[in-house]
Design a protein around this motif. Structure first.
Motif, PDB file in Angstrom:
ATOM      1  N   HIS A 153     -22.201   1.054 -14.443  1.00  0.00           N
ATOM      2  CA  HIS A 153     -21.534   2.349 -14.569  1.00  0.00           C
ATOM      3  C   HIS A 153     -20.156   2.257 -15.215  1.00  0.00           C
ATOM      4  O   HIS A 153     -19.604   3.267 -15.641  1.00  0.00           O
ATOM      5  N   ASN A 154     -19.581   1.085 -15.287  1.00  0.00           N
ATOM      6  CA  ASN A 154     -18.251   0.920 -15.873  1.00  0.00           C
ATOM      7  C   ASN A 154     -18.240  -0.105 -17.002  1.00  0.00           C
ATOM      8  O   ASN A 154     -17.211  -0.705 -17.287  1.00  0.00           O
ATOM      9  N   CYS A 155     -19.373  -0.310 -17.624  1.00  0.00           N
ATOM     10  CA  CYS A 155     -19.496  -1.350 -18.648  1.00  0.00           C
ATOM     11  C   CYS A 155     -19.675  -0.712 -20.019  1.00  0.00           C
ATOM     12  O   CYS A 155     -20.453   0.215 -20.181  1.00  0.00           O
ATOM     13  N   GLY A 156     -18.962  -1.204 -20.985  1.00  0.00           N
ATOM     14  CA  GLY A 156     -19.084  -0.695 -22.341  1.00  0.00           C
ATOM     15  C   GLY A 156     -19.997  -1.530 -23.221  1.00  0.00           C
ATOM     16  O   GLY A 156     -20.218  -1.193 -24.373  1.00  0.00           O
ATOM     17  N   LEU A 157     -20.555  -2.622 -22.681  1.00  0.00           N
ATOM     18  CA  LEU A 157     -21.365  -3.529 -23.499  1.00  0.00           C
ATOM     19  C   LEU A 157     -22.601  -2.851 -24.067  1.00  0.00           C
ATOM     20  O   LEU A 157     -22.905  -2.985 -25.253  1.00  0.00           O
ATOM     21  N   ARG A 158     -23.319  -2.103 -23.256  1.00  0.00           N
ATOM     22  CA  ARG A 158     -24.553  -1.446 -23.702  1.00  0.00           C
ATOM     23  C   ARG A 158     -24.281  -0.554 -24.920  1.00  0.00           C
ATOM     24  O   ARG A 158     -24.979  -0.615 -25.914  1.00  0.00           O
ATOM     25  N   GLY A 159     -23.249   0.264 -24.846  1.00  0.00           N
ATOM     26  CA  GLY A 159     -22.916   1.166 -25.946  1.00  0.00           C
ATOM     27  C   GLY A 159     -22.511   0.425 -27.204  1.00  0.00           C
ATOM     28  O   GLY A 159     -22.913   0.793 -28.310  1.00  0.00           O
ATOM     29  N   VAL A 160     -21.736  -0.646 -27.046  1.00  0.00           N
ATOM     30  CA  VAL A 160     -21.295  -1.427 -28.207  1.00  0.00           C
ATOM     31  C   VAL A 160     -22.484  -2.096 -28.886  1.00  0.00           C
ATOM     32  O   VAL A 160     -22.594  -2.095 -30.121  1.00  0.00           O
ATOM     33  N   LEU A 161     -23.405  -2.645 -28.096  1.00  0.00           N
ATOM     34  CA  LEU A 161     -24.576  -3.306 -28.675  1.00  0.00           C
ATOM     35  C   LEU A 161     -25.516  -2.298 -29.336  1.00  0.00           C
ATOM     36  O   LEU A 161     -26.101  -2.585 -30.388  1.00  0.00           O
ATOM     37  N   ASN A 162     -25.674  -1.118 -28.740  1.00  0.00           N
ATOM     38  CA  ASN A 162     -26.498  -0.089 -29.366  1.00  0.00           C
ATOM     39  C   ASN A 162     -25.870   0.394 -30.673  1.00  0.00           C
ATOM     40  O   ASN A 162     -26.579   0.665 -31.649  1.00  0.00           O
ATOM     41  N   HIS A 163     -24.551   0.470 -30.713  1.00  0.00           N
ATOM     42  CA  HIS A 163     -23.848   0.826 -31.946  1.00  0.00           C
ATOM     43  C   HIS A 163     -24.069  -0.264 -33.008  1.00  0.00           C
ATOM     44  O   HIS A 163     -24.263   0.040 -34.189  1.00  0.00           O
ATOM     45  N   ALA A 164     -24.061  -1.505 -32.596  1.00  0.00           N
ATOM     46  CA  ALA A 164     -24.306  -2.616 -33.535  1.00  0.00           C
ATOM     47  C   ALA A 164     -25.717  -2.542 -34.104  1.00  0.00           C
ATOM     48  O   ALA A 164     -25.925  -2.788 -35.298  1.00  0.00           O
ATOM     49  N   ARG A 165     -26.691  -2.154 -33.265  1.00  0.00           N
ATOM     50  CA  ARG A 165     -28.060  -2.029 -33.760  1.00  0.00           C
ATOM     51  C   ARG A 165     -28.140  -0.926 -34.816  1.00  0.00           C
ATOM     52  O   ARG A 165     -28.763  -1.085 -35.855  1.00  0.00           O
ATOM     53  N   GLU A 166     -27.475   0.203 -34.565  1.00  0.00           N
ATOM     54  CA  GLU A 166     -27.481   1.289 -35.546  1.00  0.00           C
ATOM     55  C   GLU A 166     -26.804   0.847 -36.841  1.00  0.00           C
ATOM     56  O   GLU A 166     -27.252   1.186 -37.933  1.00  0.00           O
ATOM     57  N   SER A 167     -25.736   0.057 -36.743  1.00  0.00           N
ATOM     58  CA  SER A 167     -25.075  -0.476 -37.943  1.00  0.00           C
ATOM     59  C   SER A 167     -26.025  -1.376 -38.721  1.00  0.00           C
ATOM     60  O   SER A 167     -26.031  -1.377 -39.955  1.00  0.00           O
ATOM     61  N   PHE A 168     -26.842  -2.128 -38.006  1.00  0.00           N
ATOM     62  CA  PHE A 168     -27.874  -2.969 -38.621  1.00  0.00           C
ATOM     63  C   PHE A 168     -28.842  -2.100 -39.434  1.00  0.00           C
ATOM     64  O   PHE A 168     -29.130  -2.382 -40.594  1.00  0.00           O
ATOM     65  N   TYR A 169     -29.315  -1.007 -38.827  1.00  0.00           N
ATOM     66  CA  TYR A 169     -30.221  -0.098 -39.530  1.00  0.00           C
ATOM     67  C   TYR A 169     -29.538   0.534 -40.747  1.00  0.00           C
ATOM     68  O   TYR A 169     -30.138   0.642 -41.815  1.00  0.00           O
ATOM     69  N   VAL A 170     -28.303   0.966 -40.575  1.00  0.00           N
ATOM     70  CA  VAL A 170     -27.569   1.587 -41.683  1.00  0.00           C
ATOM     71  C   VAL A 170     -27.459   0.626 -42.862  1.00  0.00           C
ATOM     72  O   VAL A 170     -27.608   1.028 -44.017  1.00  0.00           O
ATOM     73  N   SER A 171     -27.244  -0.651 -42.574  1.00  0.00           N
ATOM     74  CA  SER A 171     -27.138  -1.632 -43.662  1.00  0.00           C
ATOM     75  C   SER A 171     -28.460  -1.798 -44.403  1.00  0.00           C
ATOM     76  O   SER A 171     -28.484  -2.255 -45.545  1.00  0.00           O
ATOM     77  N   LEU A 172     -29.565  -1.394 -43.774  1.00  0.00           N
ATOM     78  CA  LEU A 172     -30.884  -1.497 -44.411  1.00  0.00           C
ATOM     79  C   LEU A 172     -31.354  -0.167 -44.999  1.00  0.00           C
ATOM     80  O   LEU A 172     -32.440  -0.094 -45.572  1.00  0.00           O
ATOM     81  N   ASP A 173     -30.549   0.877 -44.856  1.00  0.00           N
ATOM     82  CA  ASP A 173     -30.913   2.184 -45.401  1.00  0.00           C
ATOM     83  C   ASP A 173     -30.852   2.230 -46.926  1.00  0.00           C
ATOM     84  O   ASP A 173     -31.375   3.163 -47.527  1.00  0.00           O
ATOM     85  N   ASN A 174     -30.216   1.275 -47.555  1.00  0.00           N
ATOM     86  CA  ASN A 174     -30.146   1.237 -49.021  1.00  0.00           C
ATOM     87  C   ASN A 174     -31.201   0.332 -49.637  1.00  0.00           C
ATOM     88  O   ASN A 174     -31.221   0.162 -50.851  1.00  0.00           O
ATOM     89  N   VAL A 175     -32.057  -0.246 -48.816  1.00  0.00           N
ATOM     90  CA  VAL A 175     -33.069  -1.187 -49.300  1.00  0.00           C
ATOM     91  C   VAL A 175     -34.441  -0.554 -49.149  1.00  0.00           C
ATOM     92  O   VAL A 175     -34.925  -0.369 -48.034  1.00  0.00           O
ATOM     93  N   THR A 176     -35.074  -0.225 -50.278  1.00  0.00           N
ATOM     94  CA  THR A 176     -36.428   0.327 -50.202  1.00  0.00           C
ATOM     95  C   THR A 176     -37.433  -0.810 -50.064  1.00  0.00           C
ATOM     96  O   THR A 176     -37.192  -1.928 -50.524  1.00  0.00           O
ATOM     97  N   ILE A 177     -38.542  -0.505 -49.424  1.00  0.00           N
ATOM     98  CA  ILE A 177     -39.626  -1.480 -49.305  1.00  0.00           C
ATOM     99  C   ILE A 177     -40.096  -1.873 -50.702  1.00  0.00           C
ATOM    100  O   ILE A 177     -40.335  -3.037 -50.987  1.00  0.00           O
ATOM    101  N   TYR A 178     -40.191  -0.874 -51.569  1.00  0.00           N
ATOM    102  CA  TYR A 178     -40.669  -1.110 -52.931  1.00  0.00           C
ATOM    103  C   TYR A 178     -39.793  -2.127 -53.658  1.00  0.00           C
ATOM    104  O   TYR A 178     -40.298  -2.961 -54.403  1.00  0.00           O
ATOM    105  N   SER A 179     -38.480  -2.100 -53.426  1.00  0.00           N
ATOM    106  CA  SER A 179     -37.583  -3.042 -54.102  1.00  0.00           C
ATOM    107  C   SER A 179     -37.770  -4.471 -53.605  1.00  0.00           C
ATOM    108  O   SER A 179     -37.399  -5.417 -54.288  1.00  0.00           O
ATOM    109  N   LEU A 180     -38.336  -4.639 -52.432  1.00  0.00           N
ATOM    110  CA  LEU A 180     -38.556  -5.970 -51.878  1.00  0.00           C
ATOM    111  C   LEU A 180     -39.856  -6.606 -52.350  1.00  0.00           C
ATOM    112  O   LEU A 180     -40.007  -7.822 -52.287  1.00  0.00           O
ATOM    113  N   ALA A 181     -40.804  -5.766 -52.774  1.00  0.00           N
ATOM    114  CA  ALA A 181     -42.115  -6.268 -53.184  1.00  0.00           C
ATOM    115  C   ALA A 181     -42.005  -6.968 -54.529  1.00  0.00           C
ATOM    116  O   ALA A 181     -41.336  -6.491 -55.442  1.00  0.00           O
ATOM    117  N   ARG A 182     -42.658  -8.089 -54.641  1.00  0.00           N
ATOM    118  CA  ARG A 182     -42.681  -8.838 -55.897  1.00  0.00           C
ATOM    119  C   ARG A 182     -43.845  -8.351 -56.738  1.00  0.00           C
ATOM    120  O   ARG A 182     -44.989  -8.379 -56.296  1.00  0.00           O
TER     121      ARG A 182
END
Length: 149
Positions: A103-132
């Motif tokens: 109830h008094n811990c900020g770790l969960r929120g910080v880690l969930n924010h980090a996960r969203e930052s991870f997704y945001v960093s992948l929002d500019n990468v299309t699947i099509y651009s990865l295919a050879r």
């Protein structure tokens, strides 16, 4: 961040389908062989990707699976947001029950924010651009969970 195995298989399937010649249909069994994953897992992934509108599945003897126009345009971040199990990044339980700091811990929120930052960093990468792309058809794609040495 680490993605779950279902997401890994799904991304590999999308990349293989993007590398196929335009309009070509692939059977689920062929796809399973190309991505090195059991048929049952690939079937479940194809079903989910179809529900997401990223692949088209044609039934019947001459049927198969192909990438949809939406699948070509989708990004890795968009796919992972849907396929990730979205469990909290921090385990907030101990052997004796709920964490006393829950109830008094900020770790969960910080880690969930980090996960969203991870997704945001992948929002500019299309699947099509990865295919050879090759003139010879699909290229097997292998993702590794180990770091290069």
């Amino acid at each position: 961040m680490r993605i779950n195995s279902f997401s890994d298989v799904s991304l590999r399937l999308l990349m293989v389908l993007c590398s196929a010649p335009e309009g070509e249909l692939s059977t689920t069994r062929d796809l399973a062989e190309q991505v090195g994953t059991p048929y049952n897992h690939v079937s479940k992934a194809v079903l989910k990707l179809r529900q997401m509108g990223l692949v088209e599945a044609i039934r019947g003897r001459t049927g198969g699976v192909r990438i949809s126009p939406a699948g070509k345009a989708t990004t890795v971040g968009q796919v992972l947001r849907v396929l990730d199990d979205h469990q909290d990044a921090a385990e907030c339980r101990t052997e004796m029950g709920e964490c006393p700091l829950a109830h008094n811990c900020g770790l969960r929120g910080v880690l969930n924010h980090a996960r969203e930052s991870f997704y945001v960093s992948l929002d500019n990468v299309t699947i099509y651009s990865l295919a050879r792309k090759t003139n010879d058809g699909p290229v097997p794609v292998m993702l590794s969970t180990t770091r290069p040495g």
